[in-house]
Scaffold this active site. Structure first.
Site, PDB file in Angstrom:
ATOM      1  N   LYS A   1       3.007  13.181 -26.168  1.00 41.32           N
ATOM      2  CA  LYS A   1       2.585  14.581 -26.044  1.00 41.32           C
ATOM      3  C   LYS A   1       3.690  15.411 -25.400  1.00 41.32           C
ATOM      4  O   LYS A   1       4.020  15.236 -24.235  1.00 41.32           O
ATOM      5  CB  LYS A   1       1.335  14.718 -25.173  1.00 41.32           C
ATOM      6  CG  LYS A   1       0.786  16.155 -25.257  1.00 41.32           C
ATOM      7  CD  LYS A   1      -0.175  16.529 -24.156  1.00 41.32           C
ATOM      8  CE  LYS A   1       0.456  17.128 -22.942  1.00 41.32           C
ATOM      9  NZ  LYS A   1       1.130  18.424 -23.167  1.00 41.32           N
TER      10      LYS A   1
ATOM     11  N   GLY B   1       7.095  14.710 -14.933  1.00 34.11           N
ATOM     12  CA  GLY B   1       6.592  16.036 -14.584  1.00 34.11           C
ATOM     13  C   GLY B   1       6.363  16.146 -13.091  1.00 34.11           C
ATOM     14  O   GLY B   1       7.054  15.506 -12.300  1.00 34.11           O
ATOM     15  N   SER B   2       5.362  16.932 -12.726  1.00 30.94           N
ATOM     16  CA  SER B   2       5.130  17.208 -11.307  1.00 30.94           C
ATOM     17  C   SER B   2       4.380  16.068 -10.627  1.00 30.94           C
ATOM     18  O   SER B   2       3.643  15.307 -11.265  1.00 30.94           O
ATOM     19  CB  SER B   2       4.303  18.482 -11.179  1.00 30.94           C
ATOM     20  OG  SER B   2       3.054  18.309 -11.824  1.00 30.94           O
TER      21      SER B   2
ATOM     22  N   GLU C   1       1.954  16.430  -8.663  1.00 30.13           N
ATOM     23  CA  GLU C   1       0.533  16.765  -8.722  1.00 30.13           C
ATOM     24  C   GLU C   1      -0.114  16.134  -9.958  1.00 30.13           C
ATOM     25  O   GLU C   1      -1.141  15.464  -9.873  1.00 30.13           O
ATOM     26  CB  GLU C   1       0.480  18.293  -8.829  1.00 30.13           C
ATOM     27  CG  GLU C   1      -0.791  18.956  -8.493  1.00 30.13           C
ATOM     28  CD  GLU C   1      -0.650  20.463  -8.790  1.00 30.13           C
ATOM     29  OE1 GLU C   1       0.485  21.011  -8.753  1.00 30.13           O
ATOM     30  OE2 GLU C   1      -1.675  21.067  -9.099  1.00 30.13           O
TER      31      GLU C   1
ATOM     32  N   GLY D   1       1.277  13.778 -11.751  1.00 28.20           N
ATOM     33  CA  GLY D   1       1.512  12.333 -11.638  1.00 28.20           C
ATOM     34  C   GLY D   1       0.331  11.640 -10.965  1.00 28.20           C
ATOM     35  O   GLY D   1      -0.115  10.576 -11.398  1.00 28.20           O
TER      36      GLY D   1
ATOM     37  N   GLU E   1       8.098   9.640 -13.582  1.00 23.95           N
ATOM     38  CA  GLU E   1       9.382  10.265 -13.259  1.00 23.95           C
ATOM     39  C   GLU E   1       9.006  11.631 -12.690  1.00 23.95           C
ATOM     40  O   GLU E   1       8.652  12.534 -13.436  1.00 23.95           O
ATOM     41  CB  GLU E   1      10.143  10.441 -14.584  1.00 23.95           C
ATOM     42  CG  GLU E   1      11.613  10.443 -14.470  1.00 23.95           C
ATOM     43  CD  GLU E   1      12.132   9.092 -14.067  1.00 23.95           C
ATOM     44  OE1 GLU E   1      12.398   8.941 -12.867  1.00 23.95           O
ATOM     45  OE2 GLU E   1      12.268   8.202 -14.928  1.00 23.95           O
TER      46      GLU E   1
ATOM     47  N   CYS F   1      15.058  17.940 -12.696  1.00 24.25           N
ATOM     48  CA  CYS F   1      14.416  17.179 -11.622  1.00 24.25           C
ATOM     49  C   CYS F   1      15.441  16.700 -10.599  1.00 24.25           C
ATOM     50  O   CYS F   1      15.145  16.607  -9.417  1.00 24.25           O
ATOM     51  CB  CYS F   1      13.605  16.033 -12.182  1.00 24.25           C
ATOM     52  SG  CYS F   1      14.487  15.037 -13.361  1.00 24.25           S
TER      53      CYS F   1
ATOM     54  N   GLU G   1       9.787  21.226  -4.114  1.00 23.46           N
ATOM     55  CA  GLU G   1      10.594  21.392  -5.320  1.00 23.46           C
ATOM     56  C   GLU G   1      10.312  22.775  -5.913  1.00 23.46           C
ATOM     57  O   GLU G   1       9.194  23.086  -6.288  1.00 23.46           O
ATOM     58  CB  GLU G   1      10.231  20.315  -6.345  1.00 23.46           C
ATOM     59  CG  GLU G   1      11.055  20.421  -7.612  1.00 23.46           C
ATOM     60  CD  GLU G   1      10.761  19.303  -8.602  1.00 23.46           C
ATOM     61  OE1 GLU G   1       9.576  19.057  -8.901  1.00 23.46           O
ATOM     62  OE2 GLU G   1      11.723  18.683  -9.084  1.00 23.46           O
TER      63      GLU G   1
END
Ligand code: NAP
Ligand code: MG
Length: 498
Positions: free
Chosen positions: A194, A247-248, A250, A252, A269, A303, A400
């Site tokens: 996705k 991704g973030s 949150e 994750g 990651e 990142c 971040e």
């Protein structure tokens, strides 16, 4: 949408792609979302709509997982000799190269990434990852285990983990797709991928190239859609064996919770807040542009971005002035303009988020050395920004930002442990760099920095042979290199009584 409405700077191939339908790839066929829904995707350089894309949800995920399961259990994929998988992956890499201009243009248009670096750096890095990783398909070996009693023969096999779900972000869409697909395919897994809602287009073009290369149907399924629907359905799906996410933190955490149901394997990651540490003996003619690139590349939406500068008091002013000077020279502009060095942020949401952080920093007492605000009112442009007078208590230093915002901090210390402690004072551990001419300082700092990638007189690397991933809350597992294959294989112990 009408081909006449599309950006005139695009080549014919990209125009043709945009004029087509943007459906989901399931079981080797392009299909609408079962709900019939579509969503709009944008050009962040202008805010204009560029395409309508199928909006997949849980029902489409079910269909894609069924196709991937069928391809894994009964299809030819994992039974192919490794060499055949290698050749197909090379064919895909060749096709990406052949259609490179089109891919670069689409990515530039949809992601706001300046066309030059897109073409020269990220697209090449994506192709490199496929080619490098393809070679692992013939090198996935088990071991014979010796030392058992003589009437036993024991060995291990490395087998593909099965059906994998892959959820990727918008900041480097093709590269993230390549990092995810390559090890899964080399290992013999089948995939449900996705792309991010902001940047679905190049993943779909990649899907066309995957079919053209001749991958068996169902091996790669691509579902554009939203995180809370399609993404969450992938993370929770009982018939997916492993989920890989970038991704973030949150999201994750949501992935981890969703993965609990069938205890699927998880690799993550996540974000970073990577330090750039400059010692007084550093070659500033390298450190200044190196630090500027580390934060301003891709508008800071990276990142591993070097978002915290720690410079020794003896070189602090020169570093900050130099980076601010470099920032002032960066040519901001529409991503497809040949002159553009820095494009927009990906969305209004991201612009608000980054501006919000700068505001918080200002209120907490940070000095805005350069930048600090939006540029223009069309598109989502943010000026490259340097903040000084910042400290570890401020949200701009702790969190971040994912934008072109550098926090500069000074140290006046010879004690490497104390310097490293400051650099490590973050929940993240993705990357870092040390700038010095002293070998001993360099190696000692490398040992002390708690991060997955550490550069000496360079920040970061896109080489496909180098494992990439995070310590601490920057993630679980390593992508690329030989380690990348570990995420997609299971080890089977075999024992035989002779
Ligand atoms: P995000 O929400 O973490 O998105 C990453 C991917 O996860 C996207 O494909 C997203 O889909 C999907 N997703 C979202 N919610 C999900 C859920 N509940 N279950 C499964 N998948 C889900 O990132 P973002 O909101 O776009 O960006 C927010 C912040 O995350 C950024 O400002 C940045 O700090 C950080 N970020 C970090 C990286 C990185 O490489 N480390 C990359 C991107 C963002 P949708 O796109 O459809 O929401
Ligand atoms: Mg999102």
């Amino acid at each position: 949408m009408n081909a006449r409405d599309v950006d005139p700077r695009l080549g014919e191939a990209a125009k043709k792609f945009l004029a087509g339908k943007h459906q989901a790839l399931i079981g080797g066929k392009w299909v609408d979302a079962k709900s019939g829904k579509t969503f709009e995707t944008y050009d962040p350089s202008t805010g204009g709509v560029i395409a309508q894309v199928a909006e997949c949800d849980a029902a489409d995920v079910d269909a894609a997982v069924a196709a991937a399961r069928q391809a894994f259990e009964s299809g030819p994929w994992r039974a192919l000799p490794g060499k055949e998988r290698t050749l197909l992956m090379w064919k895909l890499a060749d096709l990406m190269e052949k259609h490179g201009e089109e891919l670069a243009e689409l990515e530039s248009l949809n992601g706001g990434k300046p066309l030059g670096p897109m073409r020269e750096v990220e697209l090449k890095a994506s192709i490199d990852v496929l080619r490098y990783t393809a070679g692992w398909a013939t090198k996935l070996n088990g071991e014979t285990i010796q030392g058992l009693p003589k009437n036993f023969h024991a060995y291990t096999l490395r087998e593909p983990i099965g059906v994998v779900g892959q959820i990727i972000p918008w900041n480097s869409p093709i590269m993230m797709a390549a990092w995810k697909l390559a090890p899964a395919l080399a290992a013999g897994c089948t995939v449900v991928l996705k792309p991010a809602e902001q940047t679905p287009l190049t993943a779909l073009r990649l899907g066309q190239l995957i079919l053209e290369a001749g991958f068996p149907e169902g091996v790669v399924n691509i579902l554009p859609g939203f995180g809370p629907t399609a993404g969450a359905a992938i993370a929770a799906h009982p018939d997916i064996d492993k989920v890989a996410f970038t991704g973030s933190g949150e999201v994750g955490r949501l992935i981890l919770q969703a993965a609990c149901g069938n205890l699927k394997k998880v690799s993550l990651e996540l974000g970073g807040k990577s330090p750039v540490i400059v010692f007084p003996d550093a070659d500033l003619s390298l450190a200044v542009p190196g630090a500027a690139r580390a934060i301003f590349n891709n508008s800071g939406q990276v990142c591993a971005a070097g978002s915290r500068l720690y410079a020794h008091a003896k070189v602090f002013d020169k570093m900050v002035e130099g980076i601010a000077g470099a920032a002032a020279k960066i040519r901001l502009g529409q991503a497809l303009d040949a002159q553009t060095q820095m494009g927009p942020l990906v969305s209004q949401e991201q612009l608000d988020r980054v501006s919000g952080y700068v505001e918080q920093g200002r209120k907490a007492g940070a000095e805005v050395v350069t930048g600090g605000s939006r540029v223009g009112n069309t598109g989502y442009f943010m000026a490259p920004t340097v903040l000084a007078n910042t400290d570890a208590g401020m949200s701009v230093v702790r969190e971040e930002i994912f934008g072109p915002v550098l926090c500069a901090m000074r140290f006046d210390d010879e004690d490497l442990d104390r310097i490293a402690r400051e650099a490590n004072r973050t929940m993240y551990g993705l990357a870092g760099s040390v700038w010095t001419r002293d070998l001993s300082t360099a190696h000692k700092m490398v040992q002390r920095i708690r991060a997955g990638t550490v550069g000496v007189n360079v920040h970061g690397s896109l080489d496909p042979a180098m494992p990439f991933g995070g310590y601490k809350q920057s993630g679980w597992g390593r992508e690329k290199g030989g380690e990348g294959l570990d995420l997609y294989t299971e080890v089977k112990s075999v024992i035989m009584s002779l």
